[in-house]
Motif scaffolding. Structure first.
Motif, mmCIF file in Angstrom:
data_model
loop_
_atom_site.group_PDB
_atom_site.id
_atom_site.type_symbol
_atom_site.label_atom_id
_atom_site.label_comp_id
_atom_site.label_asym_id
_atom_site.label_seq_id
_atom_site.Cartn_x
_atom_site.Cartn_y
_atom_site.Cartn_z
ATOM 1 N N UNK A 104 0.855 -1.240 -0.020
ATOM 2 C CA UNK A 104 0.061 -0.038 -0.087
ATOM 3 C C UNK A 104 0.946 1.332 -0.045
ATOM 4 N N UNK A 105 2.047 1.131 0.303
ATOM 5 C CA UNK A 105 3.014 2.457 0.537
ATOM 6 C C UNK A 105 3.232 2.960 -0.864
ATOM 7 N N UNK A 106 3.258 4.145 -1.070
ATOM 8 C CA UNK A 106 3.704 4.739 -2.361
ATOM 9 C C UNK A 106 5.185 4.863 -2.588
ATOM 10 N N UNK A 107 5.478 4.787 -3.722
ATOM 11 C CA UNK A 107 6.811 4.954 -4.246
ATOM 12 C C UNK A 107 7.283 6.506 -4.264
ATOM 13 N N UNK A 108 8.432 6.767 -3.720
ATOM 14 C CA UNK A 108 8.698 8.368 -3.844
ATOM 15 C C UNK A 108 10.070 8.592 -4.633
ATOM 16 N N UNK A 109 10.192 9.768 -4.962
ATOM 17 C CA UNK A 109 11.548 10.147 -5.684
ATOM 18 C C UNK A 109 12.436 10.916 -4.835
ATOM 19 N N UNK A 110 13.843 10.291 -4.555
ATOM 20 C CA UNK A 110 14.803 10.786 -3.806
ATOM 21 C C UNK A 110 15.477 12.006 -4.738
ATOM 22 N N UNK A 111 15.247 13.037 -4.247
ATOM 23 C CA UNK A 111 15.574 13.987 -5.399
ATOM 24 C C UNK A 111 16.923 14.354 -5.321
ATOM 25 N N UNK A 112 17.792 14.318 -4.046
ATOM 26 C CA UNK A 112 18.857 14.371 -3.962
ATOM 27 C C UNK A 112 19.870 13.484 -4.740
ATOM 28 N N UNK A 113 19.381 12.125 -4.469
ATOM 29 C CA UNK A 113 20.102 11.178 -5.329
ATOM 30 C C UNK A 113 19.659 11.240 -6.791
ATOM 31 N N UNK A 114 18.531 11.828 -7.151
ATOM 32 C CA UNK A 114 18.151 12.003 -8.640
ATOM 33 C C UNK A 114 19.272 13.139 -9.357
ATOM 34 N N UNK A 115 19.376 13.838 -8.381
ATOM 35 C CA UNK A 115 20.365 15.053 -9.171
ATOM 36 C C UNK A 115 21.905 14.509 -9.015
ATOM 37 N N UNK A 116 22.144 13.689 -8.374
ATOM 38 C CA UNK A 116 23.556 12.951 -8.421
ATOM 39 C C UNK A 116 23.448 12.102 -9.742
ATOM 40 N N UNK A 117 22.437 11.280 -9.834
ATOM 41 C CA UNK A 117 22.444 10.713 -11.198
ATOM 42 C C UNK A 117 22.678 11.353 -12.354
ATOM 43 N N UNK A 118 21.918 12.644 -12.312
ATOM 44 C CA UNK A 118 21.825 13.326 -13.685
ATOM 45 C C UNK A 118 23.127 14.181 -13.616
#
Length: 752
Positions: A104-118
């Motif tokens: 039931x838990x929603x998936x969320x975006x880890x913004x700091x990690x996404x910036x590091x990937x980009x």
């Protein structure tokens, strides 16, 4: 060996992984952003990040239906691989670690990690935190550790990378004229994995699930296009997305007829080689014949979707006026144009539901009417029939007059053309005379509504006898599924209920024969004393069955709505129906993508289905065009839908859904009736036993053990089956029939 277990292990704070998987105090304190970026570079990076964050959010939303809806349609290994790549590529995480709440838990975006990937850091320190390896690698490592503990050499050599090996020769799979997705572009990964999941769908996946999955791909393409428009994307990128859309559409259009060739389109889009067909004559890819395909689709749309099978059957009957000496006439039911018009009115809204106490008020206007929104009356239907007969006559006179005018001005016409025109005028004159007689008979029925009601019941009984037997042997799961799909999806139990409804009407009307059966009577008899005896409308067994099915459906549905209030139907009965396995196994092929999507807090999850049933009872099939312009919940959604969905939403398309709902509502109501009768029987038996103890005598003891008359139907002995089983005749019209001349008479409910 589950994604939830791997996530729980990774998120367990008590496990000390050490560097480089844990950040030290030194690295946390010294974490800084790269220096030297100009303001323009930062703005460009922010724009790219916002676009990637939008895709990551959609990937997070996609993971929930992927695991909840398609876990049984995609192999587990492929499903895990798709999920892991999306999680890794878009820095997603699920906060829940316990197995009960993880679904039931929603998936969320880890913004700091996404910036590091980009934008990876240029000067990455050795002690900075890294993510744990994927679940697949951890699982291999765990197995090798277990083998080493058991004294076996598991081998701790370097594990091979899971990524497919690069092509050393530099060869690239040919694109075959399709659009190949760039999988190195992080913006494409969600679309790539969606298409990969579509390619991995199992062969037995239901068509509705396949349609829903493909719809999600189209929605992602639309969102990508919007992102490009908002960020001033290049024309080349937009053209690429449009090419992807065309390729996916080509796959979807041919996925049922030629699945191997259709899947080859997806394989090429993912950079794979196509699978060659087994037969040399088959094509590797779907054959595109756009102009011809569109023309054929429009023709099928006109024939199959615009009119219901009952409309088509009645039209064929009117168009089949033949001499009675021709072969096959003896096996058909011969009807007058008045009887065809009567069936047209009945097939639109059904037969009035019998009321034991107030049946007379349903027949004559002089009696006190019953106050109910869903109640219809014989006298109102007779008035509608008279109005329709007047319209018929005007149309016939107009057609005749146009041919007569053409003949009067035929001075330069050839002799053959004049003879042909004379023959057409003769046919139209005969049709005009038949419609004139129909008008007179309809007027007589309007003045004598009891006679109209009797003739309607006897006409339906004639249809029932002509259409053949009804199979009610619901034995075995396979047989139940087959019977549920029969009778245009209505099932055979509703047909049986309609037979009993005719019996209930026939008793007060006095139209039972000496054996207690309903009399079946039509205007054309063996004496051939009717003026249309030699020019009768011909109804085959198939057509009789088709018309009877539609009338039975409308009548049974109306009886259920009269018995239950709308609140119970909306909150209890219809939600139960939607969850029944027998309902979900019968698909609605033309279901719109937005159907039953609640809008606003006041709408229930089945509001569209409720409004559809209410609308078809209020307006009837004849008033379908007026119904879709009403203020029902689905009408506003339909007005905003695509042109393709709007054209597909026809009376024939929705009839499939209505039949399925009516079948399951009947099953629920029938079950409730059975339980109620059993409880009454038990209560009376207990009451009888008390009487026996109070007063001696065999009479009362016999009464206590007797069977109620209302339960006789459940204790009747079944007659032995004949040696040769007779199958239920098919009900759908022949696909080759031309239904383009069907005349729909708008039959609306008359409220007083």
């Amino acid at each position: 060996d589950k994604s939830t277990s791997a996530m729980a292990i990774a998120n367990d704070k008590e496990i000390k992984w050490g560097a480089p998987f844990e950040a030290t105090e030194k690295s946390n304190a010294g974490e800084k952003e790269d220096e030297g970026d100009t303001q323009e570079d930062q703005a460009k990076f922010q724009e790219e990040f916002d676009q990637l964050h939008n895709i990551a959010s959609r990937a997070a939303a996609f993971l929930k239906p992927l695991s909840a809806t398609y876990s049984d349609c995609i192999p587990a290994a492929d499903l895990n691989e798709i999920s892991e790549r999306l999680i890794t590529s878009y820095a997603l995480r699920q906060d829940a670690v316990d197995e009960d709440s993880s679904d039931n838990a929603e998936w969320k975006v880890r913004e700091k990690k996404l910036k590091a990937l980009l934008k990876p850091k240029k000067n990455k320190k050795q002690d900075e935190c890294e993510d744990l390896p994927p679940r697949k690698k951890l699982l291999k490592r765990a197995r090798k550790l277990v083998l080493s503990f058991m004294g076996k050499d598991g081998g701790f050599e370097d594990e091979k990378d899971d990524a497919p090996p690069e092509n050393k020769d530099g060869d690239v799979a040919p694109d075959h004229g399709f659009c190949v997705l760039d999988q190195t572009n992080r913006h494409n990964i969600l679309l790539v994995e969606m298409i990969r999941g579509n390619l991995k769908l199992k062969q037995g996946t239901k068509s509705q699930k396949m349609k829903d999955y493909t719809t999600m791909i189209f929605e992602e393409i639309d969102q990508r296009t919007k992102d490009l428009e908002n960020s001033d994307g290049s024309d080349a990128q937009k053209a690429e997305l449009e090419g992807i859309r065309k390729n996916v559409k080509l796959y979807f259009e041919h996925s049922r007829k030629s699945p191997r060739a259709a899947k080859n389109v997806l394989r090429v889009m993912l950079g794979k080689d196509p699978v060659h067909p087994k037969a040399a004559t088959d094509s590797v890819f779907p054959v595109e014949k756009i102009e011809k395909a569109e023309k054929t689709a429009q023709t099928k749309q006109k024939k199959k979707k615009i009119f219901t099978p009952a409309d088509a059957a009645l039209n064929r009957a009117l168009a089949s006026l033949k001499d009675d000496n021709e072969d096959g006439i003896a096996q058909c039911l011969l009807l007058t144009s008045t009887e065809i018009l009567m069936l047209t009115v009945l097939s639109s809204q059904g037969l009035p539901v019998f009321d034991t106490k107030n049946w007379a008020s349903l027949v004559k206007n002089e009696s006190a009417m019953i106050d109910d929104d869903f109640r219809i009356y014989f006298f109102a239907m007779a008035g509608i029939m008279e109005a329709a007969a007047n319209v018929w006559l005007k149309i016939a006179e107009k057609k005749l007059q146009s041919k007569v005018d053409l003949f009067n001005n035929s001075g330069d016409m050839s002799e053959n053309a004049k003879n042909k025109l004379t023959d057409e005028i003769s046919v139209l004159e005969k049709d005009r005379d038949a419609k004139q007689l129909t008008k007179e008979e309809a007027a007589s029925y309007s003045s004598d509504t009891l006679m109209f009601a009797k003739r309607a019941v006897m006409l339906l009984e004639a249809l029932k006898k002509q259409m053949g037997p009804v199979d009610l042997q619901y034995a075995g799961e396979k047989k139940i599924r087959a019977l549920n799909k029969s009778e245009n999806g209505l099932g055979t139990k509703v047909i049986s209920w309609m037979s009993k409804e005719l019996q209930r009407w026939a008793e007060p009307f006095g139209i039972l024969d000496s054996s207690g059966n309903v009399q079946s009577k039509t205007s054309i008899t063996l004496a051939k004393d009717h003026s249309q005896s030699h020019d009768a409308a011909i109804m085959t067994k198939r057509d009789c069955r088709t018309v009877f099915i539609q009338i039975a459906q409308q009548t049974r549905l109306r009886s259920i709505f009269l018995k239950n209030d709308l609140t119970r139907l909306r909150t209890d009965l219809i939600p139960k129906v939607l969850k029944q396995s027998s309902f979900t196994s019968t698909e609605w092929e033309d279901r719109p993508s937005w159907w039953n999507n609640a809008q606003g807090g006041n709408q229930s999850a089945c509001q569209d289905d409720v409004d559809l049933l209410v609308g078809i009872l209020d307006f009837g099939y004849g008033g379908f065009d007026s119904m879709v312009d009403h203020d029902y919940s689905f009408c506003s959604k339909l007005s905003e839908a695509s042109e393709e969905e709007t054209k597909a939403f026809t009376r024939a398309a929705v009839q499939s859904r209505i039949n399925h709902l009516t079948r399951e509502l009947h099953a629920l109501d029938d079950s409730e009736e059975m339980i109620s009768l059993v409880k009454k029987k038990q209560a009376k038996r207990k009451s009888g036993e008390v009487e026996v103890s109070a007063a001696k005598g065999p009479t009362k003891k016999k009464k206590a053990g007797g069977i109620q008359s209302g339960l006789k139907a459940f204790f009747q002995k079944t007659t032995p089956a004949p040696a040769k089983k007779q199958k239920t005749p098919p009900t759908s019209p022949e696909p080759g029939q031309d239904d383009s001349d069907v005349e729909i008479i708008a039959v609306k409910k008359q409220k007083s």
